[in-house]
Every structure is written in C-alpha cells, then in structure tokens.
Design an enzyme around this catalytic site. Structure first.
Site, PDB file in Angstrom:
ATOM      1  N   ASN A 280       0.836  -1.208   0.000  1.00 30.03           N
ATOM      2  CA  ASN A 280       0.000   0.000   0.000  1.00 30.03           C
ATOM      3  C   ASN A 280       0.867   1.253   0.000  1.00 30.03           C
ATOM      4  O   ASN A 280       1.915   1.310   0.646  1.00 30.03           O
ATOM      5  CB  ASN A 280      -1.023  -0.005   1.148  1.00 30.03           C
ATOM      6  CG  ASN A 280      -0.430  -0.143   2.523  1.00 30.03           C
ATOM      7  OD1 ASN A 280       0.589  -0.790   2.709  1.00 30.03           O
ATOM      8  ND2 ASN A 280      -1.063   0.470   3.504  1.00 30.03           N
TER       9      ASN A 280
ATOM     10  N   GLU B 199       0.374   5.252   0.538  1.00 25.12           N
ATOM     11  CA  GLU B 199      -0.580   6.255   1.004  1.00 25.12           C
ATOM     12  C   GLU B 199      -0.206   7.647   0.507  1.00 25.12           C
ATOM     13  O   GLU B 199       0.854   7.852  -0.085  1.00 25.12           O
ATOM     14  CB  GLU B 199      -0.659   6.197   2.541  1.00 25.12           C
ATOM     15  CG  GLU B 199      -1.198   4.852   3.000  1.00 25.12           C
ATOM     16  CD  GLU B 199      -1.467   4.768   4.492  1.00 25.12           C
ATOM     17  OE1 GLU B 199      -1.002   5.636   5.260  1.00 25.12           O
ATOM     18  OE2 GLU B 199      -2.159   3.807   4.895  1.00 25.12           O
ATOM     19  N   ASN B 200      -1.111   8.591   0.771  1.00 26.66           N
ATOM     20  CA  ASN B 200      -0.930   9.956   0.308  1.00 26.66           C
ATOM     21  C   ASN B 200      -1.539  10.904   1.339  1.00 26.66           C
ATOM     22  O   ASN B 200      -2.558  10.551   1.953  1.00 26.66           O
ATOM     23  CB  ASN B 200      -1.632  10.119  -1.050  1.00 26.66           C
ATOM     24  CG  ASN B 200      -1.253  11.400  -1.757  1.00 26.66           C
ATOM     25  OD1 ASN B 200      -1.639  12.491  -1.349  1.00 26.66           O
ATOM     26  ND2 ASN B 200      -0.478  11.267  -2.810  1.00 26.66           N
ATOM     27  N   ALA B 201      -0.948  12.094   1.493  1.00 20.84           N
ATOM     28  CA  ALA B 201      -1.496  13.085   2.422  1.00 20.84           C
ATOM     29  C   ALA B 201      -2.943  13.407   2.063  1.00 20.84           C
ATOM     30  O   ALA B 201      -3.758  13.717   2.931  1.00 20.84           O
ATOM     31  CB  ALA B 201      -0.643  14.349   2.393  1.00 20.84           C
TER      32      ALA B 201
ATOM     33  N   CYS C 120      -4.228   0.646  -2.341  1.00 26.32           N
ATOM     34  CA  CYS C 120      -4.025  -0.589  -1.575  1.00 26.32           C
ATOM     35  C   CYS C 120      -2.988  -1.492  -2.236  1.00 26.32           C
ATOM     36  O   CYS C 120      -2.783  -1.459  -3.458  1.00 26.32           O
ATOM     37  CB  CYS C 120      -5.329  -1.376  -1.497  1.00 26.32           C
ATOM     38  SG  CYS C 120      -6.638  -0.579  -0.573  1.00 26.32           S
TER      39      CYS C 120
ATOM     40  N   GLU D  15      -3.125  -4.646  -2.875  1.00 26.96           N
ATOM     41  CA  GLU D  15      -3.670  -5.583  -3.860  1.00 26.96           C
ATOM     42  C   GLU D  15      -3.725  -4.954  -5.245  1.00 26.96           C
ATOM     43  O   GLU D  15      -3.367  -5.567  -6.252  1.00 26.96           O
ATOM     44  CB  GLU D  15      -5.088  -6.016  -3.455  1.00 26.96           C
ATOM     45  CG  GLU D  15      -5.153  -6.822  -2.176  1.00 26.96           C
ATOM     46  CD  GLU D  15      -5.322  -5.969  -0.916  1.00 26.96           C
ATOM     47  OE1 GLU D  15      -4.859  -4.802  -0.905  1.00 26.96           O
ATOM     48  OE2 GLU D  15      -5.909  -6.463   0.048  1.00 26.96           O
TER      49      GLU D  15
ATOM     50  N   CYS E 159     -10.781  -3.276  -3.936  1.00 27.37           N
ATOM     51  CA  CYS E 159      -9.862  -4.339  -4.369  1.00 27.37           C
ATOM     52  C   CYS E 159     -10.629  -5.590  -4.786  1.00 27.37           C
ATOM     53  O   CYS E 159     -10.225  -6.295  -5.710  1.00 27.37           O
ATOM     54  CB  CYS E 159      -8.854  -4.647  -3.263  1.00 27.37           C
ATOM     55  SG  CYS E 159      -7.681  -3.297  -3.027  1.00 27.37           S
TER      56      CYS E 159
END
Ligand code: THU
Length: 161
Positions: free
Chosen positions: A61, A63-65, A72, A74, A116
């Site tokens: 995974n 992530e982003n602010a 994800c 997957e 997903c």
C-alpha cells in the site's frame, strides 16, 4: 422467493499446512509489507501474485497526504502484473499485513477492501480463470478461498454494461 449466497473456504491454524507454492506466496506478501508507505495509517499491507508463468509480483500500500489518492497493496500488485506481464494469468494472491501503530491489534485475518474485490473480479473475468486467495493474520491463521470472485457476490461487472 428467498435466495441465498454462500461459498466454501478453508481455515488453517498453521500456514505450514498450506501447499508449498502458497507458503512461498505468503512469504512474498510478508516481504512486500516492508515496502509499504503507510505514514498515516501505520497499517502496512503486502500483496503477492503468483502468475501462471511462475513469476511472483509484489505490491504494497502506498498512502498519500490526500487520503483518497492512496492505493491498496492488492491493486498495486494487480496493476504491476498487468503492466509488466500483460496477458499472463494470475493463479493466486497472498495478502499479509503488519501494523506499526499498535502491538495489540486483534488477531484479525485481513480481507481485501471493496474496491480491491472489484479489481480482483475484473481480472478474474478478463482471464476467465479463478484466482485463489490466501488471507493471513499476524498470528499464523490463514483463510484460503478457491475463487476471488466469492468475495463479491451479486457484483457489478462488464456484463452489466
Ligand atoms: N489496505 C490495503 O492495502 N489492503 C487492504 O486489503 C486493506 C487496506 C491499506 C489502505 C491503507 O493504506 C491502509 O491499508 C489502511 O486502510
């Protein structure tokens, strides 16, 4: 008229009871958790795909602010496989996680999120072959499903368009 949806799955208390290729796949998913970028949730997920050519493709995974921009594990793995090995079928996906946020997480077996599941269904339909799913917990309990499509009953798919 009442109808019902049900599906079979296997629960293993010990991953050593899985067949060897699936144990290897799960180990790859665990490795992938180490490459996760999860500074916001501290929930590090790894996914590993076993391709029909024997290759293993990993994703984690990212992530982003701006939270919705995160992706994800997957779907990272699925997109990577489709980009690097277009047309090569996916036989199985293994999913693992660890969380740096709390050592007291319950012994939950992680199951993919709804988006997903939709992505797994798309690939399943596209390749016209089932994808096995190995879900894992941090304590060694495993669920094995023979078909990723089981995770999304009454699904929306290309056949609706
Ligand atoms: N996440 C995954 O990567 N896969 C899952 O199956 C469930 C959730 C990620 C998304 C987000 O980065 C973090 O885990 C917490 O939701």
């Amino acid at each position: 008229m009442n109808l019902q949806v049900s599906f079979d799955y296997q629960l293993f208390d010990n991953e050593l009871d899985l067949e060897a290729s699936l144990q290897t796949l799960l180990a790859a998913a665990r490795e992938a958790t180490m490459l996760s970028y999860a500074p916001y949730s501290h929930f590090h997920v790894g996914a590993a795909l076993l391709l029909s050519n024997g290759q293993i493709v990993k994703g984690s995974n990212q992530e982003n602010a701006s939270f919705p921009a995160g992706i994800c594990a997957e779907r990272v793995a699925l997109s990577t496989a489709s980009s690097l090995y277009p047309g090569v079928k996916i036989a199985a996906i293994g999913i693992a996680y660890h969380s740096s946020a709390s050592a007291d997480l319950p012994d939950n077996i992680l199951s993919p999120c709804g988006i997903c599941r939709q992505s797994l269904l798309e690939v399943t339909d596209r390749q016209q072959e089932k994808i096995k799913v190995i879900l894992s917990s941090t304590s060694g309990k495993i669920i094995l499903l023979e078909n990723a499509a089981y995770l999304l009953p009454l699904a929306f798919s290309a056949s609706n368009l």
